[in-house]
Enzyme design. Structure first.
Site, PDB file in Angstrom:
ATOM      1  N   GLU A  30       7.939  15.034  -5.163  1.00 40.80           N
ATOM      2  CA  GLU A  30       6.687  14.257  -5.163  1.00 40.80           C
ATOM      3  C   GLU A  30       5.559  15.373  -4.869  1.00 40.80           C
ATOM      4  O   GLU A  30       4.418  15.153  -5.236  1.00 40.80           O
ATOM      5  CB  GLU A  30       6.625  13.191  -4.010  1.00 40.80           C
ATOM      6  CG  GLU A  30       5.403  12.713  -3.859  1.00 40.80           C
ATOM      7  CD  GLU A  30       5.174  11.555  -3.035  1.00 40.80           C
ATOM      8  OE1 GLU A  30       4.319  10.806  -2.799  1.00 40.80           O
ATOM      9  OE2 GLU A  30       6.189  11.413  -1.842  1.00 40.80           O
ATOM     10  N   ASP A  88       0.989  -1.278   0.137  1.00 40.59           N
ATOM     11  CA  ASP A  88      -0.040  -0.027   0.010  1.00 40.59           C
ATOM     12  C   ASP A  88       0.951   1.321  -0.110  1.00 40.59           C
ATOM     13  O   ASP A  88       0.801   2.188   0.950  1.00 40.59           O
ATOM     14  CB  ASP A  88      -0.906  -0.049   1.285  1.00 40.59           C
ATOM     15  CG  ASP A  88      -1.901   1.158   1.421  1.00 40.59           C
ATOM     16  OD1 ASP A  88      -2.214   1.445   0.185  1.00 40.59           O
ATOM     17  OD2 ASP A  88      -2.227   1.464   2.276  1.00 40.59           O
ATOM     18  N   ASP A 137       0.741   3.877  -1.710  1.00 45.77           N
ATOM     19  CA  ASP A 137       0.245   5.289  -1.881  1.00 45.77           C
ATOM     20  C   ASP A 137      -0.933   5.406  -0.753  1.00 45.77           C
ATOM     21  O   ASP A 137      -1.691   6.287  -1.081  1.00 45.77           O
ATOM     22  CB  ASP A 137      -0.207   5.400  -3.298  1.00 45.77           C
ATOM     23  CG  ASP A 137      -1.191   4.379  -3.779  1.00 45.77           C
ATOM     24  OD1 ASP A 137      -1.576   3.397  -2.946  1.00 45.77           O
ATOM     25  OD2 ASP A 137      -1.943   4.234  -4.892  1.00 45.77           O
TER      26      ASP A 137
END
Length: 106
Positions: free
Chosen positions: A80, A38, A40
């Site tokens: 990001e 997981d 993200d």
């Protein structure tokens, strides 16, 4: 159990069932193992530690590994979060980031 600055608890509701499953995983080998990641946080809450965070903070890994991934995070995390780069521009950097982190594990 305390590990550095993190406190972890592992609760196994049915130890016998867990042992049976673990033996099956070992017997069937890595070619039959699937790992759900997981990265993200689509499966967990925003306040949960990411799967990469769990690995990065594991005291079983070398200080050199943790230093490397910290340095990579300092480089790539601002990318990001960048509001000036397009998603397409970010993708290359994000792939470099996780590829470099994974390579550091080997």
């Amino acid at each position: 159990q305390s590990t550095g600055n993190h406190h972890t608890n592992v609760i196994i509701v049915d130890p016998l069932d867990f042992e049976t499953k673990l033996k099956k995983i070992i017997a069937e080998g890595p070619q039959s193992l699937q790992v759900v990641s997981d990265f993200d946080r689509t499966l967990t809450t925003a306040t949960s530690e990411s799967c990469y965070g769990v690995i990065e903070n594991c005291n079983l890994l070398s200080p050199d590994y943790r230093k490397t991934v910290k340095s990579l995070a300092e480089k790539y995390y601002p990318i990001e979060l960048s509001l000036t780069m397009t998603k397409q521009e970010k993708i290359k950097h994000m792939v470099e980031w996780w590829t470099s982190c994974n390579a550091a594990l080997i």
